[in-house]
Design an enzyme around this catalytic site. Structure first.
Site, short mmCIF file in Angstrom:
data_model
loop_
_atom_site.label_atom_id
_atom_site.label_comp_id
_atom_site.label_asym_id
_atom_site.label_seq_id
_atom_site.Cartn_x
_atom_site.Cartn_y
_atom_site.Cartn_z
N TYR A 180 37.65 23.77 43.95
CA TYR A 180 36.53 24.16 44.82
C TYR A 180 35.18 23.64 44.31
CZ TYR A 180 33.16 27.50 46.88
OH TYR A 180 32.08 28.10 47.49
N SER B 135 31.35 31.44 32.86
CA SER B 135 31.24 32.39 33.96
C SER B 135 30.38 33.57 33.54
CB SER B 135 32.64 32.89 34.32
OG SER B 135 32.56 33.99 35.19
N ALA B 136 29.73 34.18 34.52
CA ALA B 136 28.97 35.41 34.27
C ALA B 136 29.90 36.52 33.80
CB ALA B 136 28.26 35.84 35.54
N TYR C 129 41.11 36.52 31.56
CA TYR C 129 40.41 35.34 32.10
C TYR C 129 39.03 35.20 31.45
CZ TYR C 129 37.27 32.81 35.21
OH TYR C 129 36.29 31.97 35.70
N LYS D 127 37.09 32.30 28.75
CA LYS D 127 35.78 31.65 28.88
C LYS D 127 34.96 31.88 27.62
CE LYS D 127 36.37 29.91 32.89
NZ LYS D 127 36.54 28.47 32.99
P1 NAD Z 1 39.67 25.91 41.31
O1 NAD Z 1 40.93 26.60 40.95
O2 NAD Z 1 39.40 25.62 42.73
O3 NAD Z 1 39.56 24.53 40.49
C1 NAD Z 1 40.14 24.34 39.21
C2 NAD Z 1 40.97 23.07 39.27
O4 NAD Z 1 41.54 22.84 37.97
C3 NAD Z 1 42.12 23.15 40.27
O5 NAD Z 1 42.07 22.02 41.13
C4 NAD Z 1 43.38 23.13 39.39
O6 NAD Z 1 44.46 22.48 40.03
C5 NAD Z 1 42.88 22.40 38.15
N1 NAD Z 1 43.59 22.73 36.90
C6 NAD Z 1 43.84 23.96 36.39
N2 NAD Z 1 44.49 23.84 35.22
C7 NAD Z 1 44.66 22.52 34.98
C8 NAD Z 1 45.26 21.76 33.94
N3 NAD Z 1 45.85 22.35 32.89
N4 NAD Z 1 45.25 20.40 34.02
C9 NAD Z 1 44.65 19.78 35.07
N5 NAD Z 1 44.08 20.44 36.09
C10 NAD Z 1 44.08 21.79 36.04
O7 NAD Z 1 38.48 26.75 40.66
P2 NAD Z 1 36.91 26.62 40.92
O8 NAD Z 1 36.48 27.81 41.68
O9 NAD Z 1 36.56 25.28 41.38
O10 NAD Z 1 36.40 26.84 39.43
C11 NAD Z 1 36.17 25.73 38.56
C12 NAD Z 1 35.89 26.26 37.17
O11 NAD Z 1 34.76 27.15 37.23
C13 NAD Z 1 37.03 27.07 36.56
O12 NAD Z 1 37.08 26.80 35.18
C14 NAD Z 1 36.61 28.50 36.81
O13 NAD Z 1 37.15 29.38 35.85
C15 NAD Z 1 35.10 28.42 36.68
N6 NAD Z 1 34.40 29.47 37.41
C16 NAD Z 1 34.66 29.66 38.73
C17 NAD Z 1 34.01 30.67 39.42
C18 NAD Z 1 34.31 30.94 40.87
O14 NAD Z 1 33.96 31.99 41.37
N7 NAD Z 1 34.90 30.02 41.62
C19 NAD Z 1 33.08 31.48 38.76
C20 NAD Z 1 32.81 31.24 37.42
C21 NAD Z 1 33.49 30.22 36.75
C1 UD1 Z 2 35.20 38.17 40.54
C2 UD1 Z 2 35.86 38.28 39.19
C3 UD1 Z 2 34.97 37.60 38.16
C4 UD1 Z 2 34.67 36.16 38.59
C5 UD1 Z 2 34.02 36.20 39.97
C6 UD1 Z 2 33.71 34.85 40.51
C7 UD1 Z 2 37.13 40.40 39.31
C8 UD1 Z 2 37.26 41.80 38.81
N1 UD1 Z 2 36.07 39.68 38.86
O1 UD1 Z 2 33.97 38.83 40.43
O2 UD1 Z 2 35.60 37.59 36.89
O3 UD1 Z 2 33.81 35.55 37.66
O4 UD1 Z 2 34.93 36.84 40.87
O5 UD1 Z 2 34.89 34.17 40.81
O6 UD1 Z 2 37.97 39.90 40.06
N2 UD1 Z 2 34.85 42.92 47.36
C9 UD1 Z 2 35.25 43.74 48.39
N3 UD1 Z 2 36.36 43.40 49.10
C10 UD1 Z 2 37.09 42.27 48.84
C11 UD1 Z 2 36.66 41.43 47.79
C12 UD1 Z 2 35.55 41.79 47.05
O7 UD1 Z 2 34.61 44.77 48.65
O8 UD1 Z 2 38.10 42.03 49.51
C13 UD1 Z 2 33.61 43.26 46.62
C14 UD1 Z 2 33.82 43.48 45.13
O9 UD1 Z 2 34.12 44.82 44.85
C15 UD1 Z 2 32.47 43.03 44.58
C16 UD1 Z 2 32.01 41.94 45.54
O10 UD1 Z 2 32.75 42.15 46.74
O11 UD1 Z 2 31.55 44.08 44.63
C17 UD1 Z 2 32.28 40.54 45.05
O12 UD1 Z 2 33.65 40.44 44.69
P1 UD1 Z 2 34.30 39.04 44.22
O13 UD1 Z 2 33.97 38.00 45.21
O14 UD1 Z 2 35.73 39.29 43.91
O15 UD1 Z 2 33.48 38.69 42.89
P2 UD1 Z 2 33.24 39.56 41.58
O16 UD1 Z 2 33.83 40.89 41.66
O17 UD1 Z 2 31.81 39.47 41.24
#
Ligand code: NAD
Ligand code: UD1
Length: 336
Positions: A11, A124-125, A148, A152
């Site tokens: 993503y 991540s936060a 998870y 991080k």
């Molecule tokens: P995502 O799952 O869409 O993207 C991660 C990609 O890494 C995927 O395409 C997956 O196939 C690939 N991948 C996983 N393990 C692998 C491996 N061993 N070798 C090669 N490819 C591998 O996730 P995203 O939302 O795009 O997140 C990207 C990064 O940001 C992640 O490290 C995630 O933990 C971090 N992050 C995401 C969020 C969020 O809310 N989306 C928030 C904070 C941090």
């Molecule tokens: C989640 C992860 C966090 C990660 C972040 C971004 C958990 C406990 N935490 O956080 O580690 O860094 O995503 O990927 O999963 N909510 C609803 N209904 C739903 C989904 C969510 O009410 O179906 C609420 C949650 O309670 C929260 C807010 O929406 O208050 C955001 O939720 P979400 O998108 O899952 O993100 P985080 O909880 O912040």
């Protein structure tokens, strides 16, 4: 010289690839498609109007990584690849520790073998756990509350140790808040497997008719309307933050940590109302129990990224809702 993007089919990675290509960077992408689909690569090329090299490989495969670094003169790495489902990490912790931590160690070893010492890492936060107050600054105490989050935290420590051992490393740790939204073309976006864990993909799937209603996890939090407050950030703003971080690592060595958020918190009901307003879709919802592990409020103080990188989020919640919906309605089944 190209930049290697690990997890570039995911993503945030896919949106960052578009911004890198648009800015004129050459990129090499590696992904094992464990949480993404090959079709995204065509979409990235289509939007950017440029091609790039792709390796279907796993970071845990040392030979695969060696091939990538031998065949390309990589200048720096943006490291997204990792598993990210909090609930799954609680049930299968070893899978998370192995993939995220060992994958990063393999990557850094390959980088070191080839003299590549510049890395931007997706943290991540979640490393802050339950913060003592908001807005959250980078020097707040850390205390992730699930496997998870601990991957991080541990990777942050590993990268800091790497710099201590060899001061030529340049490391930027980016702590993302809650990325939502999609590219404005509606051609790339978030495509979760199965039932979405996160709020925005759940809302868009209700809007498109794949889910009946949203479950709002608790309305007794200490917030303005009782529902949880988060710092939602448009994925394009986040992607642009990576270009600024890349410029920073290329300028010199050291370890720098930045929050990437907007600095504004919105509740679950604020998001639902804004989504309804900008899309005209009605989102039925029910209030259910709290989700274990959720906190009241989490939002960033993003001023360090502005002061040191010249980055700040430009897009607002309406843009985020509009673009999330545009992606979902044009791709009801994601990339399938
Ligand atoms: P995502 O799952 O869409 O993207 C991660 C990609 O890494 C995927 O395409 C997956 O196939 C690939 N991948 C996983 N393990 C692998 C491996 N061993 N070798 C090669 N490819 C591998 O996730 P995203 O939302 O795009 O997140 C990207 C990064 O940001 C992640 O490290 C995630 O933990 C971090 N992050 C995401 C969020 C969020 O809310 N989306 C928030 C904070 C941090
Ligand atoms: C989640 C992860 C966090 C990660 C972040 C971004 C958990 C406990 N935490 O956080 O580690 O860094 O995503 O990927 O999963 N909510 C609803 N209904 C739903 C989904 C969510 O009410 O179906 C609420 C949650 O309670 C929260 C807010 O929406 O208050 C955001 O939720 P979400 O998108 O899952 O993100 P985080 O909880 O912040």
């Amino acid at each position: 010289m190209p930049v290697l993007v690990t997890g570039g089919a995911g993503y945030i990675g896919s949106h960052t690839c578009v911004e890198l290509l648009n800015a004129g960077y050459d990129i090499v992408v590696v992904d094992n498609f464990s949480n993404s689909k090959p079709e995204v690569l065509n979409r990235i090329k289509e939007i950017a109007g440029r091609d790039f090299k792709f390796y279907a490989a796993d970071l845990l495969d040392r030979n695969g990584l060696e091939r990538i670094f031998s065949e390309n003169c990589i200048e720096a790495v943006i490291h997204f690849a990792g598993l990210k489902a909090v609930g799954e990490s609680v049930s299968i912790p070893l899978k998370y520790y192995y993939n995220n931590i060992t994958g990063t160690i393999e990557l850094c070893e390959a980088m070191a073998r080839h003299g590549v010492k510049k890395i931007v890492f997706s943290s991540s936060a979640t490393v802050y756990g339950n913060p003592k107050s908001v807005p959250i600054k980078e020097d707040f105490p850390l205390g992730p509350t699930n496997p998870y989050g601990r991957t991080k935290y541990m990777i942050e420590e590993i990268l800091k140790d790497l710099y201590v051992s060899d001061n030529e490393w340049g490391v930027v740790l980016l702590r993302y808040f809650n990325p939502i939204g999609a590219h404005e073309s509606g051609r790339i976006g978030e495509d979760p497997n199965g039932i979405p864990n996160n709020l925005m993909p759940y809302i868009t799937q209700v809007a498109v008719g794949k889910m009946d209603k949203l479950n709002v996890f608790g309305n007794d939090y200490n917030t303005h309307d009782g529902t949880g407050v988060r710092d939602y950030i448009h994925v394009i703003d986040l992607a642009k933050g990576h270009l600024k971080a890349l410029e920073k690592v290329m300028r010199g060595s050291g370890v720098d940590i930045y929050n990437l958020g907007t600095g504004t918190g919105y509740s679950v009901l604020d998001v639902v109302k804004t989504f309804e307003k900008v899309t005209g879709q009605v989102i039925p919802y029910v209030i259910t129990d709290r989700r274990p592990g959720d906190i009241d409020m989490c939002y960033a103080d993003p001023s360090k990224a502005f002061d040191e990188l010249g980055w700040k989020a430009e897009k607002d919640l309406e843009d985020m809702c509009r673009d999330s919906w545009n992606w979902q309605k044009n791709n009801p089944n994601g990339y399938e």
